[in-house]
Design a protein around this motif. Structure first.
Motif, PDB file in Angstrom:
ATOM      1  N   UNK A 380       0.834  -1.204   0.000  1.00  0.00           N
ATOM      2  CA  UNK A 380       0.000   0.000   0.000  1.00  0.00           C
ATOM      3  C   UNK A 380       0.871   1.259   0.000  1.00  0.00           C
ATOM      4  N   UNK A 381       1.910   1.259   0.843  1.00  0.00           N
ATOM      5  CA  UNK A 381       2.769   2.450   0.899  1.00  0.00           C
ATOM      6  C   UNK A 381       3.537   2.653  -0.411  1.00  0.00           C
ATOM      7  N   UNK A 382       3.984   1.554  -1.019  1.00  0.00           N
ATOM      8  CA  UNK A 382       4.716   1.660  -2.291  1.00  0.00           C
ATOM      9  C   UNK A 382       3.827   2.230  -3.384  1.00  0.00           C
ATOM     10  N   UNK A 383       2.594   1.779  -3.438  1.00  0.00           N
ATOM     11  CA  UNK A 383       1.663   2.306  -4.438  1.00  0.00           C
ATOM     12  C   UNK A 383       1.424   3.791  -4.229  1.00  0.00           C
ATOM     13  N   UNK A 384       1.293   4.203  -2.951  1.00  0.00           N
ATOM     14  CA  UNK A 384       1.081   5.628  -2.653  1.00  0.00           C
ATOM     15  C   UNK A 384       2.281   6.462  -3.067  1.00  0.00           C
ATOM     16  N   UNK A 385       3.480   5.968  -2.738  1.00  0.00           N
ATOM     17  CA  UNK A 385       4.708   6.703  -3.092  1.00  0.00           C
ATOM     18  C   UNK A 385       4.864   6.809  -4.597  1.00  0.00           C
ATOM     19  N   UNK A 386       4.605   5.707  -5.321  1.00  0.00           N
ATOM     20  CA  UNK A 386       4.723   5.750  -6.786  1.00  0.00           C
ATOM     21  C   UNK A 386       3.740   6.749  -7.382  1.00  0.00           C
ATOM     22  N   UNK A 388       2.537   9.452  -5.887  1.00  0.00           N
ATOM     23  CA  UNK A 388       3.046  10.795  -5.582  1.00  0.00           C
ATOM     24  C   UNK A 388       4.230  11.154  -6.477  1.00  0.00           C
ATOM     25  N   UNK A 389       5.129  10.180  -6.715  1.00  0.00           N
ATOM     26  CA  UNK A 389       6.285  10.448  -7.577  1.00  0.00           C
ATOM     27  C   UNK A 389       5.844  10.787  -8.995  1.00  0.00           C
ATOM     28  N   UNK A 390       4.854  10.046  -9.500  1.00  0.00           N
ATOM     29  CA  UNK A 390       4.368  10.332 -10.850  1.00  0.00           C
ATOM     30  C   UNK A 390       3.786  11.740 -10.938  1.00  0.00           C
ATOM     31  N   UNK A 391       3.103  12.162  -9.887  1.00  0.00           N
ATOM     32  CA  UNK A 391       2.543  13.511  -9.880  1.00  0.00           C
ATOM     33  C   UNK A 391       3.638  14.565  -9.714  1.00  0.00           C
ATOM     34  N   UNK A 392       4.643  14.260  -8.870  1.00  0.00           N
ATOM     35  CA  UNK A 392       5.724  15.223  -8.620  1.00  0.00           C
ATOM     36  C   UNK A 392       6.524  15.502  -9.887  1.00  0.00           C
ATOM     37  N   UNK A 393       6.657  14.484 -10.749  1.00  0.00           N
ATOM     38  CA  UNK A 393       7.460  14.663 -11.960  1.00  0.00           C
ATOM     39  C   UNK A 393       6.942  15.794 -12.826  1.00  0.00           C
ATOM     40  N   UNK A 394       5.628  16.031 -12.791  1.00  0.00           N
ATOM     41  CA  UNK A 394       5.042  17.056 -13.657  1.00  0.00           C
ATOM     42  C   UNK A 394       5.305  18.463 -13.130  1.00  0.00           C
TER      43      UNK A 394
END
Length: 690
Positions: A380-386, A388-394
């Motif tokens: 669950x935490x890995x999915x949340x972090x991924x 957030x990372x995908x959103x942060x890239x933009x």
């Protein structure tokens, strides 16, 4: 992790342990190391012993052959002394004296014949006071040693090794000359010669006494030899003129050899004596010793192997038993008990393992439950972090995001540094008029497609997108990735040129969709040192660049004509070798004293891309980019394209009614806080190609 998966992992691990135990078990390694160390010690001891024995044998043989040469030299010296004593006895003989007094060669010859009949080994010659040869025992003519004779007639007795003339052959001999007195007057002299060639028995007896073979050489020729001993000319000269003993010691076929030159008083070589001893006896002793060493080493090796096997078995068999029991437990049988019939450290290890096994059995269930819960939480935490990372890239440029993710950038507002960068500014001309003519949704779609296309081109050339300010775009080159100042400037200009080209097709697409005021963009580029880092507070910060050179790029952008690129002299100096540019004129920029020259890029040098210089669209719009073209730089294909585009445009324009001409403002005045610029008129043609 499911039970089936855990069981498969256990089986795979067990198979791996079994494979390792066969190939790299402690037993195999221990036995191998014991054997290696033991055999190495045996080999080194044997090699050292043989080496020591060989060196000792060499020293003993060298000492022996030297002593034999020394004894041979002593015997020759004694024979030399005998030659002298014999000459002195003859000089004192009354018969010799009487013959010289009477100058009677007959009387002297009679006495010498009696000596020869008695078995004498010396040649004898008698000379009168004038050095005239009276007679000799054998009646043979000799070439007398005149220097020795003259010294004897002057009262000096001399004995020297000499080369005498024996029937035309030079042969070595000991020559002694002694004066013969009558009272105090020298009335003649006696010369005795011990000729080596005529006394082989002496050298034979000498060789037998020394228990070796002997040879005497003169001018590389063998004079006397007790065996088949020869010498080459090179070795003879080396020994004869070296003035000292020469050794050739070998325990192989060449044997033990000692050479010594026989020299006269002037250090002139008369002969070379050689003492030779066969090395067969030493070879026999050495081979015997080698065989003994091999036999002993073999016996020791067999003994060591048997001891190693017994010792390793006593140590390693309990370990193998323990390993088998451990594998049974690893396979899931926690009820299996380890039983070792030893009371040493390995036995205590088995007892400790039994205690560990019982405790492990109680905790496995708890651990499995905890693992299942932990795996769900991690997923669950890995999915949340991924996400957030995908959103942060933009929200960050790809270079900055990679730098932060790789740990190369710290989130601190205290770290700033100076770096030479190439800064790019672009702005949409009259964006307000365009925005007023469109609905908010259409304007957002238009702006986003424009910015997305520009961002794609910026990423293509490796530019770092600093920010979007409405319709304005700021990009810089040189950080986080640095190559060279020239590469940064060239990539920035090429990026700007591709953006302008892309906007041409954009405007056609937008007009086709009913956009009456498509985007026209002006670009400014400058190169210089900027301050780069995090600016803001600990709660909100931006990674950006500041400095006068950043402002200069913005002012060049404000001074540029629509759909053109205006770059600074610093940027021009870096790109002029790869990009053809023209002078855009001189500008008065805010914050800069006087005027500053600026440049427009025209095209990439050596580019194979053919540009349409003039074009009329189906809607009747004339596309004619403002580009200065140096006709001398055009290729044949480009000239052909230029002429054809002008021809086609000419025919299309001829069919359209020409609009009334609009007066063009000679000077564009730009002022204000935004860094607007004022273009200063120039004399002559400002579009001169550089």
């Amino acid at each position: 992790m499911s039970d089936n998966t855990r069981q498969e992992a256990t089986i795979d691990t067990t198979d791996l342990l079994s494979s390792v135990s066969k190939k790299q078990s402690i037993k195999n390694r221990l036995q191998k190391y014991f054997l290696l160390i033991s055999l190495s010690i045996i080999f080194l001891m044997s090699a050292f012993s043989l080496y020591y024995f060989y060196n000792t044998t060499m020293k003993e043989s060298t000492t022996m052959i030297r002593n034999k040469l020394l004894l041979a030299d002593l015997f020759l010296q004694e024979k030399k002394n005998d030659t002298t004593e014999f000459a002195k006895n003859l000089a004192a003989n009354r018969s010799i004296q009487l013959g010289l007094e009477l100058e009677s060669g007959i009387k002297v010859s009679e006495y010498l014949e009696s000596l020869e009949q008695s078995g004498g080994v010396f040649r004898v010659m008698v000379f009168d006071a004038y050095g005239q040869h009276l007679t000799d025992a054998s009646g043979t003519s000799f070439s007398s040693e005149r220097s020795l004779i003259m010294k004897a007639l002057q009262g000096s007795a001399m004995t020297e090794p000499c080369l005498i003339d024996n029937s035309g052959v030079k042969t070595p001999a000991f020559v002694a000359t002694v004066p013969v007195y009558n009272g105090d007057d020298v009335i003649g002299c006696v010369m005795t010669e011990f000729v080596f060639m005529e006394n082989p028995d002496f050298f034979g007896d000498l060789a037998r006494n020394l228990e070796c073979e002997l040879a005497v050489y003169s001018d590389s020729a063998t004079i006397v030899s007790t065996g088949e001993l020869s010498i080459d000319d090179k070795l003879y000269k080396k020994v004869a003129y070296m003035g000292k003993t020469y050794e050739d010691i070998s325990l192989t076929s060449s044997g033990l050899n000692e050479y010594k030159a026989i020299l006269d008083s002037d250090s002139t070589p008369a002969a070379v004596i050689r003492v030779y001893l066969s090395s067969y006896q030493y070879q026999k002793v050495f081979i015997t010793a080698f065989i003994v060493y091999v036999i002993l080493a073999t016996l020791f090796t067999v003994l060591v192997i048997s001891l190693v096997l017994r010792i390793s078995a006593s140590i390693l068999n309990p370990i193998e038993q323990l390993l088998q029991d451990v594998n049974i437990v690893r396979n899931g049988d926690l009820s299996h008990e380890v039983i070792l019939h030893v009371q040493d450290e390995i036995g205590r290890l088995g007892t400790s393992f039994n205690e560990l096994r019982s405790q492990l059995n109680d905790k496995i269930t708890t651990i499995q439950d905890m693992n299942s819960s932990l795996e769900r939480t991690i997923s669950e935490r890995t999915a949340t972090i991924n996400t957030l990372n995908d959103k942060m890239k933009h929200y960050l440029s790809p270079q900055l995001y990679a730098s932060i993710a790789g740990g190369e950038r710290d989130a601190s507002v205290d770290k700033h540094y100076r770096k030479k960068l190439t800064v790019f500014f672009s702005d949409v001309v009259n964006f307000t008029a365009t925005s007023e003519s469109l609905e908010a949704e259409d304007l957002s779609s238009l702006l986003n497609s424009y910015l997305d296309s520009m961002a794609t081109i910026a990423q293509k050339y490796g530019g770092t997108i600093d920010k979007y300010v409405g319709d304005a775009v700021m990009v810089f080159f040189g950080d986080p990735v640095f190559t060279s100042d020239k590469d940064h400037a060239v990539r920035a200009v090429k990026m700007a040129m591709e953006m302008q080209t892309r906007l041409i097709s954009f405007r056609e697409e937008w007009r086709a969709k009913g956009v009456t005021n498509p985007f026209h963009v002006r670009v400014g580029i400058n190169t210089g040192y900027c301050t780069i880092g995090n600016f803001g507070s600990e709660t909100k910060m931006d990674y950006t660049i500041i400095g006068n050179n950043v402002n200069m790029a913005a002012r060049f952008e404000a001074a540029a004509e629509p759909d053109t690129i205006l770059m600074s002299p610093e940027t021009y100096m870096l790109v002029r070798d790869e990009i053809e540019c023209v002078e855009a004129g001189e500008f008065s920029l805010k914050g800069v004293t006087g005027t500053i020259k600026a440049y427009n890029p025209v095209r990439i040098k050596k580019s194979k891309t053919v540009v349409e210089f003039a074009k009329v669209t189906p809607r009747g719009e004339l596309i004619f980019p403002e580009k200065a073209v140096d006709l001398k730089l055009l290729s044949k294909e480009e000239k052909k394209t230029l002429l054809m585009s002008i021809k086609d445009a000419f025919h299309d324009i001829a069919e359209v009614k020409a609009p009334k001409p609009v007066a063009k403002k000679p000077v564009r005045q730009l002022d204000g806080d935004e860094g607007k610029a004022k273009k200063v008129p120039q004399k002559g043609n400002p579009q001169k190609t550089n």
